[in-house]
Structure formats: C-alpha cells, structure tokens
Design a protein around this motif. Structure first.
Motif, PDB file in Angstrom:
ATOM      1  N   GLY A  14      -0.478   4.782   0.306  1.00 30.32           N
ATOM      2  CA  GLY A  14      -1.113   3.510   0.683  1.00 30.32           C
ATOM      3  C   GLY A  14      -2.490   3.752   1.259  1.00 30.32           C
ATOM      4  N   PRO A  17      -5.620  -0.410   5.381  1.00 28.15           N
ATOM      5  CA  PRO A  17      -6.101  -0.016   6.709  1.00 28.15           C
ATOM      6  C   PRO A  17      -5.234   1.050   7.395  1.00 28.15           C
ATOM      7  N   ALA A  18      -3.908   0.924   7.322  1.00 27.25           N
ATOM      8  CA  ALA A  18      -3.039   1.904   8.001  1.00 27.25           C
ATOM      9  C   ALA A  18      -3.205   3.286   7.386  1.00 27.25           C
ATOM     10  N   ASP A  37      -2.845   5.500  -3.927  1.00 27.97           N
ATOM     11  CA  ASP A  37      -2.694   4.046  -3.955  1.00 27.97           C
ATOM     12  C   ASP A  37      -2.672   3.530  -5.396  1.00 27.97           C
ATOM     13  N   VAL A  38      -1.829   2.534  -5.603  1.00 29.83           N
ATOM     14  CA  VAL A  38      -1.698   1.890  -6.911  1.00 29.83           C
ATOM     15  C   VAL A  38      -3.033   1.293  -7.361  1.00 29.83           C
ATOM     16  N   GLN A  45      -4.930  -4.765   0.662  1.00 29.51           N
ATOM     17  CA  GLN A  45      -5.044  -6.180   0.272  1.00 29.51           C
ATOM     18  C   GLN A  45      -6.239  -6.850   0.932  1.00 29.51           C
ATOM     19  N   ILE A  46      -6.485  -6.524   2.182  1.00 30.41           N
ATOM     20  CA  ILE A  46      -7.520  -7.250   2.924  1.00 30.41           C
ATOM     21  C   ILE A  46      -8.925  -6.859   2.490  1.00 30.41           C
ATOM     22  N   VAL A  79       3.237   5.767  -6.662  1.00 25.27           N
ATOM     23  CA  VAL A  79       4.373   6.621  -6.301  1.00 25.27           C
ATOM     24  C   VAL A  79       5.616   5.928  -6.825  1.00 25.27           C
ATOM     25  N   THR A 108       2.757   1.532   3.128  1.00 26.37           N
ATOM     26  CA  THR A 108       2.848   0.795   1.861  1.00 26.37           C
ATOM     27  C   THR A 108       2.586  -0.707   1.986  1.00 26.37           C
ATOM     28  N   GLY A 109       2.280  -1.200   3.175  1.00 29.26           N
ATOM     29  CA  GLY A 109       1.848  -2.590   3.318  1.00 29.26           C
ATOM     30  C   GLY A 109       2.927  -3.628   3.094  1.00 29.26           C
ATOM     31  N   ALA A 110       2.507  -4.801   2.663  1.00 31.47           N
ATOM     32  CA  ALA A 110       3.433  -5.920   2.473  1.00 31.47           C
ATOM     33  C   ALA A 110       3.024  -6.700   1.238  1.00 31.47           C
ATOM     34  N   GLN A 132      -6.440 -15.476  -4.170  1.00 26.16           N
ATOM     35  CA  GLN A 132      -7.600 -14.838  -3.534  1.00 26.16           C
ATOM     36  C   GLN A 132      -8.019 -13.583  -4.327  1.00 26.16           C
ATOM     37  N   LEU A 154      -3.082 -16.506   6.782  1.00 26.34           N
ATOM     38  CA  LEU A 154      -3.656 -16.207   5.473  1.00 26.34           C
ATOM     39  C   LEU A 154      -4.083 -17.490   4.744  1.00 26.34           C
ATOM     40  N   GLU A 287       2.167  -2.616   7.937  1.00 23.76           N
ATOM     41  CA  GLU A 287       3.099  -3.724   7.707  1.00 23.76           C
ATOM     42  C   GLU A 287       4.577  -3.353   7.497  1.00 23.76           C
ATOM     43  N   GLY A 293      -0.979  -7.638  11.041  1.00 26.84           N
ATOM     44  CA  GLY A 293      -2.420  -7.759  10.809  1.00 26.84           C
ATOM     45  C   GLY A 293      -3.147  -6.430  10.786  1.00 26.84           C
TER      46      GLY A 293
HETATM   47  C1  LIG Z   1      -1.808 -10.535  -1.079  1.00 24.29           C
HETATM   48  C2  LIG Z   1      -2.301 -10.312   0.345  1.00 24.29           C
HETATM   49  C3  LIG Z   1      -3.563 -10.766   0.719  1.00 24.29           C
HETATM   50  C4  LIG Z   1      -4.021 -10.578   2.029  1.00 24.29           C
HETATM   51  N1  LIG Z   1      -5.254 -11.062   2.381  1.00 24.29           N
HETATM   52  C5  LIG Z   1      -5.666 -10.960   3.668  1.00 24.29           C
HETATM   53  C6  LIG Z   1      -6.907 -11.523   4.098  1.00 24.29           C
HETATM   54  O1  LIG Z   1      -7.654 -12.109   3.321  1.00 24.29           O
HETATM   55  N2  LIG Z   1      -7.254 -11.410   5.408  1.00 24.29           N
HETATM   56  C7  LIG Z   1      -6.423 -10.783   6.305  1.00 24.29           C
HETATM   57  O2  LIG Z   1      -6.765 -10.709   7.494  1.00 24.29           O
HETATM   58  N3  LIG Z   1      -5.265 -10.227   5.931  1.00 24.29           N
HETATM   59  C8  LIG Z   1      -4.853 -10.313   4.644  1.00 24.29           C
HETATM   60  N4  LIG Z   1      -3.648  -9.788   4.280  1.00 24.29           N
HETATM   61  C9  LIG Z   1      -2.851  -9.079   5.284  1.00 24.29           C
HETATM   62  C10 LIG Z   1      -3.368  -7.626   5.402  1.00 24.29           C
HETATM   63  O3  LIG Z   1      -3.152  -6.982   4.183  1.00 24.29           O
HETATM   64  C11 LIG Z   1      -2.632  -6.867   6.487  1.00 24.29           C
HETATM   65  O4  LIG Z   1      -2.734  -7.548   7.680  1.00 24.29           O
HETATM   66  C12 LIG Z   1      -3.175  -5.452   6.762  1.00 24.29           C
HETATM   67  O5  LIG Z   1      -4.366  -5.197   6.163  1.00 24.29           O
HETATM   68  C13 LIG Z   1      -2.122  -4.472   6.392  1.00 24.29           C
HETATM   69  O6  LIG Z   1      -2.625  -3.170   6.224  1.00 24.29           O
HETATM   70  P1  LIG Z   1      -1.653  -2.055   5.641  1.00 24.29           P
HETATM   71  O7  LIG Z   1      -2.448  -0.818   5.522  1.00 24.29           O
HETATM   72  O8  LIG Z   1      -0.401  -2.019   6.444  1.00 24.29           O
HETATM   73  O9  LIG Z   1      -1.204  -2.599   4.201  1.00 24.29           O
HETATM   74  P2  LIG Z   1      -2.030  -2.911   2.878  1.00 24.29           P
HETATM   75  O10 LIG Z   1      -3.413  -3.256   3.152  1.00 24.29           O
HETATM   76  O11 LIG Z   1      -1.198  -3.869   2.113  1.00 24.29           O
HETATM   77  O12 LIG Z   1      -2.034  -1.509   2.108  1.00 24.29           O
HETATM   78  C14 LIG Z   1      -0.886  -0.956   1.535  1.00 24.29           C
HETATM   79  C15 LIG Z   1      -1.302  -0.213   0.296  1.00 24.29           C
HETATM   80  O13 LIG Z   1      -0.177   0.547  -0.173  1.00 24.29           O
HETATM   81  C16 LIG Z   1      -0.237   0.581  -1.590  1.00 24.29           C
HETATM   82  N5  LIG Z   1       1.107   0.900  -2.101  1.00 24.29           N
HETATM   83  C17 LIG Z   1       2.275   0.264  -1.841  1.00 24.29           C
HETATM   84  N6  LIG Z   1       3.287   0.857  -2.487  1.00 24.29           N
HETATM   85  C18 LIG Z   1       2.755   1.902  -3.171  1.00 24.29           C
HETATM   86  C19 LIG Z   1       3.298   2.898  -4.045  1.00 24.29           C
HETATM   87  N7  LIG Z   1       4.608   2.952  -4.332  1.00 24.29           N
HETATM   88  N8  LIG Z   1       2.444   3.808  -4.593  1.00 24.29           N
HETATM   89  C20 LIG Z   1       1.113   3.788  -4.302  1.00 24.29           C
HETATM   90  N9  LIG Z   1       0.548   2.852  -3.481  1.00 24.29           N
HETATM   91  C21 LIG Z   1       1.359   1.940  -2.922  1.00 24.29           C
HETATM   92  C22 LIG Z   1      -0.707  -0.820  -1.970  1.00 24.29           C
HETATM   93  O14 LIG Z   1      -1.297  -0.835  -3.238  1.00 24.29           O
HETATM   94  C23 LIG Z   1      -1.702  -1.148  -0.839  1.00 24.29           C
HETATM   95  O15 LIG Z   1      -3.034  -0.917  -1.214  1.00 24.29           O
HETATM   96  C24 LIG Z   1      -3.177  -9.938   2.973  1.00 24.29           C
HETATM   97  C25 LIG Z   1      -1.924  -9.465   2.583  1.00 24.29           C
HETATM   98  C26 LIG Z   1      -1.471  -9.654   1.277  1.00 24.29           C
HETATM   99  C27 LIG Z   1      -0.101  -9.138   0.881  1.00 24.29           C
END
Ligand SMILES: Cc1cc2nc3c(=O)[nH]c(=O)nc-3n(C[C@H](O)[C@H](O)[C@H](O)COP(=O)(O)OP(=O)(O)OC[C@H]3O[C@@H](n4cnc5c(N)ncnc54)[C@H](O)[C@@H]3O)c2cc1C
Length: 428
Positions: A14, A17-18, A37-38, A45-46, A79, A108-110, A132, A154, A287, A293
């Motif tokens: 992933g 941000p995390a 990352d995919v 996503q953000i 992955v 891996t986010g949400a 979006q 959102l 996430e 967030g």
């Molecule tokens: C569709 C969507 C739109 C959003 N838009 C906004 C916004 O406009 N403003 C805002 O403040 N917040 C937004 N958010 C919320 C924001 O994404 C989270 O608050 C925050 O950025 C989470 O960060 P993260 O690193 O935990 O996850 P993410 O940013 O979701 O990153 C996780 C990453 O893991 C990757 N991943 C997952 N599974 C696999 C795998 N098996 N193999 C390889 N890669 C993988 C994904 O492709 C993704 O890039 C959105 C969330 C979603 C789901």
C-alpha cells in the motif's frame, strides 16, 4: 510473462499515506525497503491523480520525501497471495514478482461501502469516491446534475471537487441526523486543521443544499439514472440527476491481514502500541486498523516504519499525536454511524451481489455469510465479496469467516507458475 524475485528487509503493501510514511521512516534509516501498490502511482485514494500535489502541500511533502528516501516502488503491482511465510506473490503487467521480507507492513487502506436500493445498479449510479476518481482521470462533469448521497465527510469533499469542475450539485444527502453532525462539528475545535478545512469547503459549497437525516431510496431512468428519490423518513421527494454518487462510509481492506492470520476485532486489525499485529513481524497501519483519515494513517505508518526498523524507542514522541487522531476517529465513527432504516431500503428483488445476481429476498432465507455463499454463490464472483460483503454485514450482521487467495483478481498464469523462482535480484 517474465518473473523476478526481490528480497527486502521491510516490505510495505500500500502506497497511500500510511504506506508512504512507513516507507520514508524505514528507508531514511537506511533499511532496504520495498513498497507495492495496485495503482500506477503512489498516493492512495486521497492523493490519487496528477493534480494531487498542486492543491495540497501535505501530499507534495510526502510524495517528494518518498521519491528521495530510496525505497523501491512497485506501482501497478497487486499482492495476490502469500507464497511462503515470508514471501508475497505479486502480479504486474510485465509478469509476476516474488517479494520476500523480514518485516511486513500492511497498509492496504479502505474501500467504499455501498448499500443496495432499487435502481442502484443503473448506469451513472456510482460511488462517491468512484465518481471523484473518474473526474480526476478526466470525466467531464461540467453542467451535469449530480446528487451526492450517503454518509461521512467524503460527501463534502467530493461535492466540492465536482462543483469546482462545473457540475450542478443538486444536494448532499447525509444520512446522519443534524444533532450528530453538529456534535462532530464541535469536536473539530480540538483539530484546528480539520476545522479550517471544513469551513473552507463549506464556503465553497454555499448554495448547495446539505440535507442531514436524509438518504436515497430509489434510482430510476431508462438507459441511466435520471431521477433519485430521497427521504427523511417522513416525506419522499425526487431530484433529477445525471449522476447519483452514493457512499455510506468506508470498509477497511482486511483481506490480506486475515490471510496472514492477524487477529481482528469489530472488523478492524488489532495492533499493539507499536502497530504490530498478533502475528510477529507483521505490522498494520492506516484504515485497516480503523477508518480515521489521512493524518491518523500518516502517524500510524510512521510508528510502524520506525518499529519495523528496530527504532521503537523513537516512536514514543508520536504517541500523543496518534492519541489525538484516534479521538478524531472515534468522533467520526460515532457521528456517521449508519441508521437502522438503511437496512430496509432494498426491495426483495434488489440485487445485493451484482456479480452473481443474488437478490435481497433470496439472501433473507439464510442465517450466515457462509450459508448464503454455499447456496447462492453470493460473494463468489469477480469482486469476491468486496462489495456485497460490506453490504451484507450492515443488512444482516454477517461477517466473512475466511479469505482465500487470490485476494484480488489475478491471471491463472501468475498462480500456476508461482514459486518457480529461486534466484533473488539485488535491490541496492
Ligand atoms: C474511494 C476513496 C476516496 C477517498 N477520497 C478522499 C478524499 O477526497 N479526501 C479525503 O480526505 N479522504 C479521502 N478518502 C479517505 C482516505 O483515503 C483515507 O482517509 C486515508 O488517506 C487512508 O490512507 P491509507 O494509507 O490508510 O489508505 P489508502 O490511501 O487507501 O492506501 C491504501 C493503498 O493500498 C493499496 N492496496 C490495497 N490492497 C493492495 C494489494 N493487495 N496489493 C497492492 N496494493 C494494495 C491500494 O491500492 C491503496 O493505494 C478516500 C477513500 C476512498 C476509499
């Protein structure tokens, strides 16, 4: 298709941000770090899309740091499975990769939560974040009538982005009642950056009706959605629209943590104060540990990256920051918790599993996800329950009991030839 193998001290799944924060923390210490990352570019996503940095100093700072830190980035790489205890199988357009690790960070986010209602499968009814993403990659929405519905901040952010691109946002329908939204607003006083951001967005959305305690019950149209019916529980009314963007919050992507055997509670991955899961050497941040967030994801990622690099003593200074974002996370989840009426907006013939055409009425005959799956193939199509799993959790309280590889769709060839490699490529 080609195949390659790489060995890492720390591997991060992933690049949101995390994952970015974990990668920077670990690579800047000098560790051999890989990030997968995919998506075709880092940012999650953000920070998706080419205009992320232009508008946001935070994304520019972190994406720049990632570029400089020396971590090896695999974008457009999915992955799909765990090949051996410490080797992941990854699919790319050029072929498959085997990535071995000493420490693993799952970031891996949400994904969005969709709830079924009559007409939700019509063209142009889409996720809020989904629309979006389409707009960021060039879909023109200028002059289009759009209803934004569901729950959570959102809705606000996306309505703002759509309006900026010339769309006519007919209304924002937030299912949470006004009292809870107001309470959430007051809780932002202890998070001035979020308060400032929401005030700023509200100013830009002047003229767009923000209706609380209101949700969609029907979408209608001949070839695509033309009318959305909304309710506040007492009366019903319609809004003409070219798009109905619906998202009822986010569902943590916990399939990979489940595959690794990480313990979950309440649908999220359990971690200790160093972000380590119940499985030794496997960390989790962002996430999947709870939807909180971007700032919460960043600080959790940094703690995970430092600890995975053997610098756990340096993480204590970040605990206060994480505590504050966890308080924000609690306030967010409480304010936008889903109302019971949403469990009844599907009709008997509304499809819940759209991959396998399984209706709400059919699913009502069963008492568990497993039983429904065995009898109807619900959740056994291409999305593997990633959409209907979240919906059936809300509608019936069902949980997925297990996860089988591949965790995301993959080519047969990737799976068939997995494990044939022996020689590792050197990264540095
Ligand atoms: C569709 C969507 C739109 C959003 N838009 C906004 C916004 O406009 N403003 C805002 O403040 N917040 C937004 N958010 C919320 C924001 O994404 C989270 O608050 C925050 O950025 C989470 O960060 P993260 O690193 O935990 O996850 P993410 O940013 O979701 O990153 C996780 C990453 O893991 C990757 N991943 C997952 N599974 C696999 C795998 N098996 N193999 C390889 N890669 C993988 C994904 O492709 C993704 O890039 C959105 C969330 C979603 C789901």
């Amino acid at each position: 298709m080609s195949k390659a193998r790489y060995d890492f001290e720390i591997l991060i799944v992933g690049a949101g941000p995390a994952g970015i924060a974990a990668a920077c923390a670990a690579a800047e210490i000098g560790k051999r770090v890989g990030v997968v990352d995919v998506v075709q570019a880092p940012g999650g996503q953000i920070w998706l899309g080419p205009d992320a940095c232009e508008h946001d100093r935070k994304s520019a700072k972190w994406l720049g740091r990632l570029e400089r830190c020396g971590a090896k980035l695999f974008c457009g790489a999915t992955v799909v499975a765990q090949l051996r205890e410490d080797v992941l199988l990854v699919e790319t357009d050029e072929g498959s990769l085997e990535l071995s690790w000493q420490k693993l960070v799952l970031a891996t986010g949400a994904r969005e939560l969709f709830l079924p209602f009559p007409g939700w499968t019509l063209p142009n009814v889409c996720g809020v974040g989904g629309l979006q993403a389409l707009v960021k990659s060039g879909l023109p929405v200028s002059g289009k009538k759009i209803v934004v519905a569901g729950s959570g901040p959102l809705l606000f952010a996306v309505a703002d982005a759509l309006k900026k691109r010339g769309a006519e946002v007919r209304c924002i329908a937030e299912q949470a009642p006004l009292s809870r939204v107001m309470r959430f607003g007051s809780s932002l006083l202890s998070h001035p950056s979020k308060l400032w951001q929401s005030l700023h967005t509200s100013t830009r959305l002047v003229g767009v009706p923000y209706r609380t305690g209101c949700w969609p019950v029907r979408a209608e149209g001949l070839k695509r959605v033309e009318i959305a019916t909304l309710t506040n529980g007492q009366k019903y009314w319609t809004e003409p629209c070219d798009y109905l963007a619906c998202g009822f919050g986010l569902v943590p992507n916990v399939e990979l943590p489940i595959l690794f055997g990480c313990a979950l509670r309440g649908g999220v991955v359990q971690v200790n104060e160093q972000q380590e899961t119940s499985v030794p050497r496997v960390f989790c941040a962002g996430e999947p540990t709870g939807v909180g967030g971007v700032d919460c994801a960043l600080v959790e990622g940094e703690i995970a990256g430092l600890t995975a690099s053997g610098k756990s003593t340096e993480t204590a200074v970040l605990f206060g920051q994480r505590r504050r974002w966890h308080a924000f996370r609690r306030a967010l989840n409480e304010a936008f918790r889903l109302r019971d009426e949403l469990k009844t907006i599907a009709a008997a013939d509304t499809l819940v599993c759209r991959c396998e055409d399984v209706s709400f009425g059919r699913l009502r005959e069963f008492s568990s996800w497993r039983e429904a799956k065995l009898q109807t193939r619900c959740g056994m199509g291409p999305c593997q329950g990633r959409i209907c799993g979240g919906a059936t959790h809300i509608l019936f309280g069902w949980d997925m009991e297990s996860v089988r590889p591949p965790v995301l769709p993959s080519c047969i060839e990737t799976l068939a030839t997995a494990g044939e490699l022996t020689e590792a490529k050197s990264v540095k």
